[in-house]
Design an enzyme around this catalytic site. Structure first.
Site, PDB file in Angstrom:
ATOM      1  N   CYS A  12     -15.385   7.533   1.887  1.00 23.56           N
ATOM      2  CA  CYS A  12     -16.673   8.234   1.794  1.00 23.56           C
ATOM      3  C   CYS A  12     -16.997   9.023   3.061  1.00 23.56           C
ATOM      4  O   CYS A  12     -17.897   9.854   3.062  1.00 23.56           O
ATOM      5  CB  CYS A  12     -17.802   7.234   1.561  1.00 23.56           C
ATOM      6  SG  CYS A  12     -17.489   6.143   0.182  1.00 23.56           S
ATOM      7  N   SER A  17      -7.698   0.002   4.638  1.00 24.71           N
ATOM      8  CA  SER A  17      -9.127  -0.206   4.919  1.00 24.71           C
ATOM      9  C   SER A  17      -9.810   0.978   5.570  1.00 24.71           C
ATOM     10  O   SER A  17     -10.367   0.874   6.648  1.00 24.71           O
ATOM     11  CB  SER A  17      -9.312  -1.424   5.842  1.00 24.71           C
ATOM     12  OG  SER A  17      -9.012  -2.578   5.126  1.00 24.71           O
ATOM     13  N   GLU A  26       0.863  -1.180   0.000  1.00 25.30           N
ATOM     14  CA  GLU A  26       0.000   0.000   0.000  1.00 25.30           C
ATOM     15  C   GLU A  26       0.901   1.233   0.000  1.00 25.30           C
ATOM     16  O   GLU A  26       1.736   1.386   0.888  1.00 25.30           O
ATOM     17  CB  GLU A  26      -0.901  -0.026   1.238  1.00 25.30           C
ATOM     18  CG  GLU A  26      -1.575   1.295   1.588  1.00 25.30           C
ATOM     19  CD  GLU A  26      -2.406   1.894   0.452  1.00 25.30           C
ATOM     20  OE1 GLU A  26      -3.179   1.147  -0.190  1.00 25.30           O
ATOM     21  OE2 GLU A  26      -2.252   3.118   0.193  1.00 25.30           O
TER      22      GLU A  26
END
Lengths: 448, 448
Positions: free
Chosen positions: A45, A41, A35
Site C-alpha cells: 500500500c 513482508s 516466496e
C-alpha cells in the site's frame, strides 16, 4: 496437537504474520516459507508514495527482510522460489527455484497458502509494450520508479478509478506529469455511491487530472516497443506511462488445481478458522475468502488489513490455538492529495442487490468547529435498514481529519447498532477536532 | 399531550437546543427563555482559542444570537434576566431583570432548567484581585481577552491542570507569556492515569510551561488591587495574569431551593428522559446528572456534547416525544499545541473504586505507517475487565491524527465489546492514516 513441519506459500503480509505467530508459540517447529518474489513482508500500500518520491528508499517499505526471518526467527524463508503444484495426497509441494530453474518436492505436515492476488491485465492489443505497469509486488513498484527515473515520462494515463488509480493519480501529479484517468464505470471508486464519488472526481479535475468516465479501453499504441498512446472508445490519449488499475484477482490457481475448493470470485474458500476444504491446508490473505459481517455471506476483499488479520488468526490456529476470524465490513480508506476518502459496510448498490429496504442520508458538515482554523468540509453518507434503523454502511469524503471517522461507523455496524444508537454515542468533541455533533452523528440524526 | 407554555432557564447549549427542538415540533407553542448573561448558544469550548487570537471575533463563537431566536424561531429569549426562584406549587418562576433590577413572576406549564455550571472559585486571600479569571460564560472569555489587550500581562499562572488549564497554557504561550501551571494533584489531567499524563506534562515542560505538581494554592498577592504573585505551599510565583482552572460545580441552587432532588456532586437529578423529581420540570446540560454507561450509575459530567444531547432529548420529550438518553461514557478530548489527548470510560482509579478486577495495557505506536511522511508517536492505554476481557476504558496521547481514535473505543465500550472484539474489528488502513494494525487494536492485542 502440535504438527511437525509447516510450509507457507507466500512471504508477504498473511504468510509472514502467520509464520511469525507460529514461531512465537512453537519455538522449535520447522517452518519453511516459499516466496516467488525478491521481498518479504512489504507494504504494498505504500508503493504510490514511494513512486511519488515521498519515501526515500523502497527498503523503507519492507517490515522485515528474509535474512532477518532466517536469523532472528529461525524461519526458513526462500525467496525466488515459486510453488507450482500442491500434492494433497502425499502432502508435498512442487517448488521451482527461479534462480537456477531447478524443481524439487518439499513435504509438509501443514500447509498455509498465502499466495496473494495479482492485477488483472486483460489481453488488449499492445498491453505488453514498455511503459505499461500494474502494481502488485514491491518489485512492480520499484519497476515503475526505475522506469520514471530513466525515461522521465511526461504524460501518464491511469486506467481505473479505484484505490490504486486515485493514489497513482496523486503520485504522478506530484511528479509533474500530465495525468489522465479513465474508467469504464460512470464514476470513480465503484465501492462507493455515485453521489459521494462526484466530490472526488470533481476535486481530481480541479487539481488537474483529466478524468473520463463511461469510457472503455480499446488498445494501446506503441512506438519502438514503448507505449505511445491509449485508445478508448471515445478518444486517443497520448501517453508515455500507463498504470493499470483495473482490479485484482486471487492467486488461487494452484489451490484449485489441487482440488481445494474455491469460492467468491475464485478465491480459496476458507471457514472462519481459515481452514480450506482439505484437512491440514489453510489459506490466508488476498488469495482467500472472508466472511462479510453485513452481508452475512462469504466475500472476497484483497486488503492489507485483512491479510494481516488472516495471518495472525491462521497462525494462532496453526500453532494449537482455536480462534475464529469473525469477518469483515469492507472498510477501506484512501486519499487524493488532501481529500480523504473512506467507506465501510454496504453501499446502495450492494443493499439493492441484497433486496434490503433501506434509507440513506448524505450530509455536509465540518471537520472541526466552524470557527476553528483549518475547519473544512466533510460529507458523510449513511445507509440504514428501514424500520429497524440498523446501520448497513457508511461513506466519508472530506478534508483533513475526515476519513478515519469511518472506524466509528465500522464499529457501530459490527455491533449491530442503529442510526439512533449512533446518535446516542458519547463521541469526543473539542473545537480543534469536531463540531459539537460529530459529522457521523449529524448524518445519523437525519435517519431517525 | 401538548402542554401550553414552556419556560426555559438558561440560553446556552442545552436550553436553546431544547427550545429549538420544541419549536420545530410545535410551531405555535409559547416558549420563553431566560438567560442571565448577554449571549445565547455560544461555544464555551472555543474560548481558549479566541483568547489566543486564533479566532478573530467573539461573535464567531456564537451559533445563534437572541434576536435570531426571536425573529426566525419565535422563541422569546430574554437575556440579562436571571431566574432567582422556582415556585413549583404555583408553577411560576421569579425573574430578576439585570438591566433595571425589577423582579417579576412568570408562569409556566412546563419548565426546563438548563442553568449550566460555574467555575469553582475558592475563598483564598486575594482571589478578588484584578487579573484573576475563571472561564465559564462567553463574557468571562471576553473579559480575559480585553484584560490582556489592555494590560499586556507577561507572566501568567494557571491553577489546575485539567482541560481548561491545558488549553489556556497553549493559548497564553501563543501570546508569548511566561506560563506557569500548577496543580495540587500529582499529575495533570486527573481524568486520566498518571502514566499517560506524564507524556503530557513532559511535553508541556519541553514547550516552555513551568509545571509544578503536588503543589497547593495558599494565597494571592496583589498590588494596587491587581494580582502580583501566587503563593503556593512550595513557592511564590510572580504573575500578572491568573487563570483558575479548578473545576466547575453545577448551578443547581435554585432547583435545590425549590425542593427538586439533587444528586451526584449536587447536580440536578434526572431520569433518562431528563425529568426531575418534580412533575413538569425537566433539567438538561451542565446542571444535570447523566447515567454512566460503564459505571451503570448516575454521574455528573459538564461537557458541551452532553449538554447538546441533553437539550435535544429533553426537547423531543417536551414536545410530545418519548425518548431516553441512554447515557455517557465520559468521552473527552483536548490538545496542547500539537499533542492530542483523549479519554473515555473508566480510568484505573475509577475501576479500582468500583472494585473491578481489570487488566490494563499501554502501548506506543505510530499515527501513520512508520515510513509515511508525518508519521508520529501515539500512545494508547486500554483497560479491560479481567476474565471477560470486556473493555472498560481507553486513553490516547499522541500527535496529529491520534485523539479522535477514542471514538472507536467509546463505540466499542458502549457496544459491550471485549478486547478481542476490538482486535477483530475491520478498521481502516492506508499508509497516510494508520499502521496496518490501528494503534487501538495494537493496544487491544496485548490484552487478549
Amino acid at each position: 496437537m502440535v504438527k511437525d513441519k509447516l510450509v507457507v506459500i507466500g512471504g508477504d503480509a498473511a504468510g509472514m504474520s502467520a509464520a511469525s505467530k507460529v514461531r512465537r508459540a512453537q519455538p522449535d517447529r520447522e517452518i519453511v516459507v516459499f516466496e516467488r518474489g525478491n521481498h518479504t513482508s512489504y507494504a504494498a500500500c505504500g508503493m504510490p508514495y514511494f513512486i511519488a518520491g515521498q519515501i526515500e528508499t523502497s527498503d523503507q517499505l519492507i517490515a522485515r527482510k528474509p535474512e532477518v526471518f532466517r536469523e532472528k526467527q529461525n524461519i526458513d524463508v526462500r525467496i525466488r522460489h515459486e510453488v507450482i503444484e500442491i500434492d494433497t495426497e502425499k502432502k508435498r509441494v512442487r517448488v521451482k527455484n527461479l534462480g537456477d530453474h531447478s524443481k524439487f518436492w518439499e513435504s509438509y505436515d501443514e500447509l498455509l497458502i498465502a499466495t496473494g492476488a495479482s492485477p488483472i491485465r486483460p489481453d488488449f492489443e499492445g498491453i505488453d509494450s514498455d511503459g505499461i505497469f500494474a502494481l502488485s509486488t514491491l518489485q512492480s513498484g520499484i519497476n515503475v520508479f526505475d522506469y520514471i527515473e530513466k525515461n522521465s515520462p511526461k504524460r501518464a494515463t491511469i486506467i481505473g478509478g479505484g484505490y490504486i488509480g486515485i493514489e497513482m493519480a496523486e503520485a504522478l501529479l506530484d511528479l509533474n506529469m500530465d495525468v489522465t484517468l479513465f474508467d469504464m464505470a460512470p464514476q470513480v471508486m465503484t465501492t462507493m455511491d455515485k453521489d459521494m464519488t462526484e466530490i472526488i472526481s470533481e476535486y481530481m479535475i480541479e487539481k488537474g487530472v483529466h478524468v473520463y468516465l463511461n469510457e472503455k479501453l480499446e488498445k494501446f499504441d506503441s512506438k519502438d516497443g514503448r507505449v505511445d498512446a491509449v485508445q478508448t472508445d471515445q478518444r486517443k490519449i497520448e501517453a508515455d506511462l500507463v498504470i493499470l488499475g483495473m482490479g485484482v484477482k486471487p492467486n488461487s490457481e494452484i489451490a484449485k488445481n489441487a482440488g481445494i475448493k474455491t469460492g467468491v470470485k475464485g478465491a480459496i474458500h476458507v471457514d472462519k478458522k481459515l481452514r480450506t476444504s482439505v484437512e491440514g491446508i489453510w489459506a490466508a490473505g488476498d488469495c482467500a475468502e472472508s466472511f462479510h459481517l453485513v452481508k452475512q455471506e462469504q466475500t472476497w476483499i484483497a486488503l492489507g488489513t485483512i491479510a494481516n488479520k488472516h495471518g495472525l488468526f491462521a497462525g494462532i490456529n496453526l500453532s494449537g490455538g482455536d480462534i475464529e476470524f469473525p469477518g469483515v465490513c469492507g472498510t477501506a480508506i484512501t486519499k487524493f492529495q488532501d481529500l480523504e476518502i473512506s467507506r465501510t459496510g454496504l453501499n446502495e448498490q450492494e443493499a439493492n442487490e441484497m433486496g434490503i429496504q433501506y434509507e440513506s442520508s448524505m450530509i455536509e458538515s465540518r471537520t472541526r468547529s466552524g470557527y476553528y482554523p483549518g475547519s473544512d468540509k466533510i460529507s458523510v453518507k449513511l445507509i440504514a435498514e428501514k424500520v429497524s434503523g440498523k446501520l448497513l454502511g457508511g461513506q466519508i469524503v472530506g478534508f483533513s481529519g475526515s476519513a478515519k471517522r469511518i472506524d466509528t461507523i465500522a464499529t457501530a455496524i459490527t455491533a449491530g447498532m442503529s442510526a439512533q444508537d449512533l446518535v446516542d454515542l458519547d463521541l469526543s468533541y473539542a473545537p480543534p477536532f469536531s463540531p459539537v455533533w460529530d459529522p457521523v452523528q449529524t448524518a445519523a440524526r437525519t435517519l431517525v
